[in-house]
Design an enzyme around this catalytic site. Structure first.
Site, PDB file in Angstrom:
ATOM      1  N   ASP A 265       0.867  -1.175   0.000  1.00 34.72           N
ATOM      2  CA  ASP A 265       0.000   0.000   0.000  1.00 34.72           C
ATOM      3  C   ASP A 265       0.905   1.227   0.000  1.00 34.72           C
ATOM      4  OD1 ASP A 265      -2.223   1.973   0.852  1.00 34.72           O
ATOM      5  OD2 ASP A 265      -3.290   0.064   0.764  1.00 34.72           O
ATOM      6  N   HIS A 319      -3.100   3.910  -3.781  1.00 35.28           N
ATOM      7  CA  HIS A 319      -2.488   3.146  -2.689  1.00 35.28           C
ATOM      8  C   HIS A 319      -1.077   2.689  -3.078  1.00 35.28           C
ATOM      9  CE1 HIS A 319      -6.131   3.048  -0.243  1.00 35.28           C
ATOM     10  NE2 HIS A 319      -6.803   2.806  -1.358  1.00 35.28           N
ATOM     11  N   GLU A 390     -10.265   3.630  -5.092  1.00 40.96           N
ATOM     12  CA  GLU A 390      -9.973   4.895  -4.404  1.00 40.96           C
ATOM     13  C   GLU A 390      -8.899   5.739  -5.086  1.00 40.96           C
ATOM     14  OE1 GLU A 390     -11.372   4.100   0.140  1.00 40.96           O
ATOM     15  OE2 GLU A 390      -9.280   3.627  -0.304  1.00 40.96           O
TER      16      GLU A 390
END
Length: 600
Positions: A265, A319, A390
């Site tokens: 991440d 990420h 995201e």
């Protein structure tokens, strides 16, 4: 305990007599209510129509009593002590026979016997060893275990037949025969897990425990869903290999079969990639907090022996931060943008910020090398998780290099979605090149691009599996099914086990986890419970995850109509089983409730 010391001499004073009187009364009361550890004052009976174990006084006038709730649970209920509930079970004889596990004779089909099958059987034996100690008697009871499987397939995927047939036949007081048949070693492994749960400790004396086995059982079992998963996140907080192994052992005990490893991440990149050592040099929290290539490979095999396949996730293009910042130094330009930008709320969902740079073609060369290293870890690479959620559009929109790259196309939201789609298309090409074929199934999270209005524009339903993480009130899964996509469902308001420890999120107890029913549709491969790693590490992740994840395991294996109230006795017993196997599963009830089923 009271301590009494009389006055000197043989005569007691009146206060002495009164004190002694109350001491005797108090001690007698303690013994009566089971507080004296020297002997048990309770037994258990199978009551409520042979479905519940009820605690009774030791002098209860019945010959059908059990000295422990575990022995009672084994003989009581339609599914005995099994977790998850089998697809079909018929208990022919609820009596128990005591056996010495050291005397079990195991016979296998030599045609398909190999290292993996021997390791599967050794895991079964090891689980039994944790249930008994110094068993000395009952050596005269011959227990023959016949194991047969009809294929040497060792591939675990969504098409693997995990069914099995198990029969326990007590032929006499000195002869027990058990027959196991499976299509492959994975079905056999499940059968051995079930068999281990049909046994429990039987105390002979203070220094010896043997095993009690249900006398006669017939089981035909198979899972309802082919994907029964758990997500672990080791990027936010590093998890040791030993901790991950404990999760795998708990999954095996619960017949879960996919460990989704969110291994990288923006916080850290702890996965060693031999082709690009810089990823961990720049991305790991420390040298000691990295996953060595050989350790990951060994862990993948460790899982397979326990019926668990590890799916690695390389999240992108969002990420992605630490681990990618070496590009300029190596002459490759900015591989990542918005790295650790502050104030973070203007550049990402969660600090530290970081997204891959789709304007830099060197990003794809690096990705291909990472993919190649990851493919080398996996015995088969037909399933891979690319993350893909995201993406924070303001990050790209405020990066000069990216704005220049899309010059002439405008800067609308649609343009950035197209840029994101371009990234995904090129990433898929590089993965296919690393694998050497175009047959892999790629899992991605739901995102803006999987909105029903956009999804067919960016994703091919024959290549992509969508992992949904919306609440149970959202109809997105139904719409995506109508569009022909296969799904993995992670119900956000029931199966996100990290909730309840941050922000305004709510904690989901095991009953909520259990009663979350996902869609029963051919397009639904199954589901996953998720333990995101922001607020857990080696010190707490086991207890936060287990036994709650096991509640989802039964939902995904047999999807029963039972309520949590109806299965609580078996669930509490399974938690004790996990404890016996060295898995520090959290308590979910007071101990009194474990001993008194149905009263809490």
């Amino acid at each position: 305990m009271f301590s009494y010391k009389p006055h000197k001499g043989f005569l007691m004073t009146v206060p002495d007599v009164i004190f002694l009187f109350f001491f005797i009364i108090s001690y007698s009361s303690a013994v009566h209510y089971g507080l004296n550890p020297s002997r048990s004052e309770f037994k258990w009976i199978c009551s409520n129509g042979k479905t519940r174990c009820t605690r009774v006084e030791a002098d209860y006038p019945s010959t059908e009593t059990f000295s422990s709730v575990e022995l009672c649970r084994l003989a009581c209920g339609d599914a005995s002590a099994l977790w998850p509930q089998p697809y079909h079970i018929s208990i022919k004889n609820r009596g128990l026979i005591v056996i010495n596990p050291e005397a079990i004779a195991i016979r296998t089909n030599p045609t398909f016997e190999n290292v993996m099958s021997r390791d599967v059987i050794e895991v079964f034996k090891d689980n039994l060893r944790k249930e008994y100690n110094n068993c000395l008697s009952h050596m005269e009871t011959k227990l023959i275990l016949n194991i047969n499987w009809s294929s040497n397939i060792s591939i675990l995927d969504w098409n693997t037949d995990e069914s099995y047939h198990l029969e326990v036949k007590t032929q006499s007081e000195t002869a027990v025969q058990i027959n196991i048949n499976g299509k492959n070693i994975f079905g056999v492994r499940h059968a051995l897990e079930t068999l281990s749960q049909l046994m429990t400790s039987y105390p002979e004396n203070d220094n010896s425990t043997c095993l009690a086995l249900l006398r006669s059982v017939l089981i035909d079992d198979k899972p309802i869903y082919s994907h029964r998963g758990l997500l672990l996140d080791s990027s936010r907080n590093y998890l040791s290999i030993a901790t991950i192994k404990k999760h795998i052992e708990a999954m095996a005990a619960s017949k879960m079969n996919f460990l989704h490893w969110h291994i990288t991440d923006s916080h850290s990149f702890p996965m060693e990639t031999p082709s690009i050592p810089n990823m961990t040099v720049y991305g790991a929290y420390s040298r000691s907090k990295t996953y060595k290539y050989r350790d990951i490979k060994n862990l993948i095999y460790y899982g397979l022996v326990r019926g668990v396949r590890i799916i690695l996730e390389l999240d992108a293009p969002s990420h992605a931060g630490y681990g990618w910042q070496w590009g300029p130094e190596a002459g490759l330009g900015n591989l990542t943008v918005c790295l650790n930008q502050q104030p973070w709320r203007q550049a990402c969902i969660q600090p530290p910020c970081g997204q891959l740079n789709p304007a830099n073609q060197n990003v794809y060369d690096v990705l291909e090398k990472i993919y190649r290293d990851m493919v080398g870890l996996m015995p088969w690479s037909r399933i891979f998780h690319m993350g893909g959620d995201e993406v924070f559009i303001p990050c790209w929109n405020n990066t000069e290099e990216i704005v220049k790259y899309i010059s002439g196309r405008g800067r609308s939201t649609q343009v950035f979605y197209d840029l994101w789609g371009e990234f995904q298309e090129e990433a898929l090409k590089r993965y296919d090149k690393a694998v050497g074929n175009k047959n892999s199934k790629i899992i991605i999270w739901t995102s803006q691009l999987t909105d029903p209005f956009y999804i067919s524009r960016y994703f091919n339903k024959d290549r992509y599996v969508i992992q949904t993480w919306v609440p149970d009130t959202d109809n997105l899964p139904e719409i995506l099914l109508q569009k022909g996509f296969n799904l993995i469902i992670s119900t956000k308001n029931a199966w996100y086990l990290d909730h309840g420890f941050w922000g305004t999120t709510k904690y989901y107890d095991w009953r909520t986890v259990y009663e979350n029913q996902i869609l029963l549709d051919p397009g639904v491969l199954g589901g996953e419970v998720c333990m995101w790693g922001e607020y857990v590490d080696d010190n707490g992740v086991i207890g936060r995850t287990w036994p709650r994840a096991a509640a989802a395991a039964e939902r995904l294996w047999s999807n029963p109509m039972s309520s949590s109230k109806e299965v609580e006795g078996r669930f509490y017993r399974h938690r004790e089983r996990l404890i016996t196997r060295g898995i520090a599963a959290d308590a979910v009830i007071p101990r009194w409730c474990y001993y008194n089923e149905g009263q809490c």
